[in-house]
Design a protein around this motif. Structure first.
Motif, PDB file in Angstrom:
ATOM      1  N   GLN A   1      -2.641  17.381   4.204  1.00  0.00           N
ATOM      2  CA  GLN A   1      -4.090  17.545   4.189  1.00  0.00           C
ATOM      3  C   GLN A   1      -4.789  16.303   4.743  1.00  0.00           C
ATOM      4  OE1 GLN A   1      -6.050  17.958   0.332  1.00  0.00           O
ATOM      5  NE2 GLN A   1      -7.479  19.451   1.196  1.00  0.00           N
ATOM      6  N   TYR A   2      -5.657  16.527   5.717  1.00  0.00           N
ATOM      7  CA  TYR A   2      -6.470  15.489   6.351  1.00  0.00           C
ATOM      8  C   TYR A   2      -5.646  14.477   7.145  1.00  0.00           C
ATOM      9  CZ  TYR A   2     -10.017  17.362   3.164  1.00  0.00           C
ATOM     10  OH  TYR A   2     -10.874  18.184   2.470  1.00  0.00           O
TER      11      TYR A   2
ATOM     12  N   ILE B   1     -10.402   9.217  -1.077  1.00  0.00           N
ATOM     13  CA  ILE B   1      -9.149   9.736  -0.521  1.00  0.00           C
ATOM     14  C   ILE B   1      -8.455   8.672   0.325  1.00  0.00           C
ATOM     15  CG2 ILE B   1      -8.244  11.350   1.214  1.00  0.00           C
ATOM     16  CD1 ILE B   1     -10.046  13.463   0.157  1.00  0.00           C
ATOM     17  N   ASP B   2      -9.253   7.896   1.043  1.00  0.00           N
ATOM     18  CA  ASP B   2      -8.731   6.856   1.936  1.00  0.00           C
ATOM     19  C   ASP B   2      -8.336   5.584   1.189  1.00  0.00           C
ATOM     20  OD1 ASP B   2      -8.111   5.637   4.340  1.00  0.00           O
ATOM     21  OD2 ASP B   2     -10.151   4.986   4.727  1.00  0.00           O
ATOM     22  N   HIS B   3      -8.598   5.547  -0.130  1.00  0.00           N
ATOM     23  CA  HIS B   3      -8.363   4.322  -0.912  1.00  0.00           C
ATOM     24  C   HIS B   3      -9.101   3.146  -0.283  1.00  0.00           C
ATOM     25  CE1 HIS B   3      -5.390   6.688  -3.014  1.00  0.00           C
ATOM     26  NE2 HIS B   3      -4.675   6.834  -1.926  1.00  0.00           N
ATOM     27  N   ALA B   4     -10.344   3.419   0.148  1.00  0.00           N
ATOM     28  CA  ALA B   4     -11.092   2.442   0.935  1.00  0.00           C
ATOM     29  C   ALA B   4     -11.357   1.152   0.174  1.00  0.00           C
ATOM     30  CB  ALA B   4     -12.411   3.059   1.394  1.00  0.00           C
ATOM     31  N   ALA B   5     -11.676   1.251  -1.106  1.00  0.00           N
ATOM     32  CA  ALA B   5     -12.009   0.045  -1.866  1.00  0.00           C
ATOM     33  C   ALA B   5     -10.855  -0.948  -1.868  1.00  0.00           C
ATOM     34  CB  ALA B   5     -12.394   0.429  -3.292  1.00  0.00           C
ATOM     35  N   GLU B   6      -9.641  -0.448  -1.995  1.00  0.00           N
ATOM     36  CA  GLU B   6      -8.464  -1.313  -2.010  1.00  0.00           C
ATOM     37  C   GLU B   6      -8.115  -1.798  -0.610  1.00  0.00           C
ATOM     38  OE1 GLU B   6      -3.684  -1.003  -3.089  1.00  0.00           O
ATOM     39  OE2 GLU B   6      -5.081   0.502  -3.855  1.00  0.00           O
ATOM     40  N   ARG B   7      -8.160  -0.905   0.371  1.00  0.00           N
ATOM     41  CA  ARG B   7      -7.746  -1.246   1.725  1.00  0.00           C
ATOM     42  C   ARG B   7      -8.726  -2.204   2.403  1.00  0.00           C
ATOM     43  NH1 ARG B   7      -7.298   3.585   5.185  1.00  0.00           N
ATOM     44  NH2 ARG B   7      -5.854   2.397   6.471  1.00  0.00           N
TER      45      ARG B   7
END
Length: 448
Positions: free
Chosen positions: A230-231, A304-310
């Motif tokens: 997915q995605y 979904i992208d785990h943006a805060a961590e990345r």
């Protein structure tokens, strides 16, 4: 010997019985009755407030994008006949204006909701899943009622749709019932109690009405979205819809704010403008809906992208990108590919500041350079971007006539080796020619 023959006969008889029962069961599953036609609802049937809510639902579902003819003579909005090329043959979208003969003017609200939720027409025929009812099934009853009100108050357009070009037996609508049996799970969206209201609103919109996965999720041999991927990104209309999850390869993260800027205004400060099939999403549709809904979608995908961590690594990636942007573009440079890039691209894509200037997308941060194939890079070179696409008021000319396939291949190879840490692309000149073959004519904004 005789006993063995008897066993075989009993086995065959049992298999035939099982097959008969299964066949009858499938026909029972596949059959839907036709719903009676109705007279088109009177204009005063729906309140202005409901029609406006329906307009928002239609905008968030991009209805006009797929239900308006664009090839040949452009057609009236929502009158259908949009041609979709699929691996199975061309499909033409339906007329969803309230015309009684060629549109949905004789459809009751119940018939409309059945089509959206179950993929079945008023006449009881199974709809082809190019119409993403596998997403629309998640919509609430209120949203569907509001959308019906909006569509039924649009101007009725009498426009017959070109026949689909699916080969036998795919042209038989009962075949779609078999597809549903394997890949379709009907049912409204159920909020996830482990997430807050903003996340759930974003998930509801993204997975339902906005049907983002229809473009950004790869499909299997039967044309169904791969739930296990997915995605993960997919090819759409000869462009690549990039991954929307943690598999997105760009060096700086698609943060919640970057996503919001991109979806609302058509350009993200660090990642550049929306082009190709994505361009209408912010400019025609999401710019006209409540801002909080766009924030919700951005919030959902950032999670979904785990943006805060990345995003903790973004400062270093941004500094490197700016260094790469400036490197080799001052003073003598013996690299002939760099000189070609300087002449064609550097005037607009050069950034001397600590971060990219809006309107000067830094290619080291752009999805196009980090995808597995150079498709999107070549598409933008050939098409350019009009002032209505991407960032409002900022245009990129088409290089359809200015650059040969060999030139485009050289620029792509240069950027891939100097702006990314990924392996080089292969067969670039051949791929440039293949992308050029999908461009029907020189774009009107060409100035070269």
């Amino acid at each position: 010997m005789g006993a063995g023959v008897g066993v075989i006969k009993r086995f065959l008889a049992g298999a035939a019985a099982v097959g008969t029962v299964a066949g009858v069961g499938f026909l029972y599953y596949a059959w839907y009755p036709a719903l009676p036609p109705v007279a088109p609802p009177a204009a005063g049937t729906f309140s202005p407030e409901q029609i406006e809510r329906g307009r928002i639902v239609a905008a968030e579902g991009y209805c006009a994008e797929c239900h308006t003819r664009t090839d040949g003579t452009p057609g009236p909005e929502l009158a259908g006949d949009y041609r979709m090329e699929t691996p199975f043959g061309a499909i033409h979208s339906s007329n969803i204006t309230p015309d009684v003969e060629t549109g949905i003017g004789s459809w009751s609200e119940a018939a409309f909701k059945r089509a959206m939720r179950l993929g079945v027409s008023r006449e009881g025929e199974h709809l082809i899943p190019a119409f993403p009812y596998d997403h629309f099934t998640k919509m609430t009853d209120q949203d569907l009622s509001d959308l019906y009100a909006f569509l039924m108050t649009r101007p009725a357009v009498h426009l017959a749709i070109r026949p689909n070009e699916l080969p036998f037996p795919l042209s038989l609508r009962i075949m779609q019932a078999g597809w549903k049996l394997m890949f379709f799970t009907p049912g409204a969206y159920k909020p996830d109690p482990s997430h807050d209201a903003l996340w759930n609103r974003g998930a509801y919109l993204a997975e339902g009405n906005a049907h983002c996965g229809a473009c950004h999720t790869p499909r299997n041999a039967m044309g169904a979205e791969k739930k296990s991927a997915q995605y993960d990104g997919a090819v759409v209309d000869n462009w690549i819809a990039p991954p929307l999850n943690a598999h997105n390869p760009t060096p700086t993260t698609w943060t919640e704010d970057e996503l919001f800027q991109y979806l609302r205004f058509g350009v993200a400060p660090l990642h550049g403008p929306a082009g190709g099939p994505m361009s209408p999403v912010p400019h025609r549709f999401l710019s006209t809906v409540p801002e909080e809904d766009v924030h919700a979608i951005a919030h959902y995908y950032a999670d979904i992208d785990h943006a805060a961590e990345r995003s903790k690594h973004d400062a270093a990636a941004l500094a490197l990108a700016m260094e790469q942007s400036r490197a080799g573009l001052t003073g003598p440079n013996p690299d002939p590919d760099a000189k070609l890039y300087q002449g064609a691209c550097a005037a607009c894509h050069y950034n001397a500041a600590p971060s990219p200037i809006l309107g000067r997308p830094d290619l080291a941060l752009n999805n196009a350079l980090w995808l597995d194939e150079p498709t999107n890079l070549f598409q933008v070179m050939l098409h350019g971007l009009s002032a209505e696409e991407g960032q409002s008021g900022v245009a990129m000319p088409s290089f359809y006539n200015a650059l040969s396939d060999a030139d485009m291949a050289r620029i792509a190879a240069y950027l891939r080796r100097t702006r990314t840490t990924l392996p080089p692309w292969t067969d670039l000149e051949k791929k440039a020619a293949a992308v050029r073959s999908t461009v029907q004519s020189v774009p009107v904004n060409s100035s070269h």
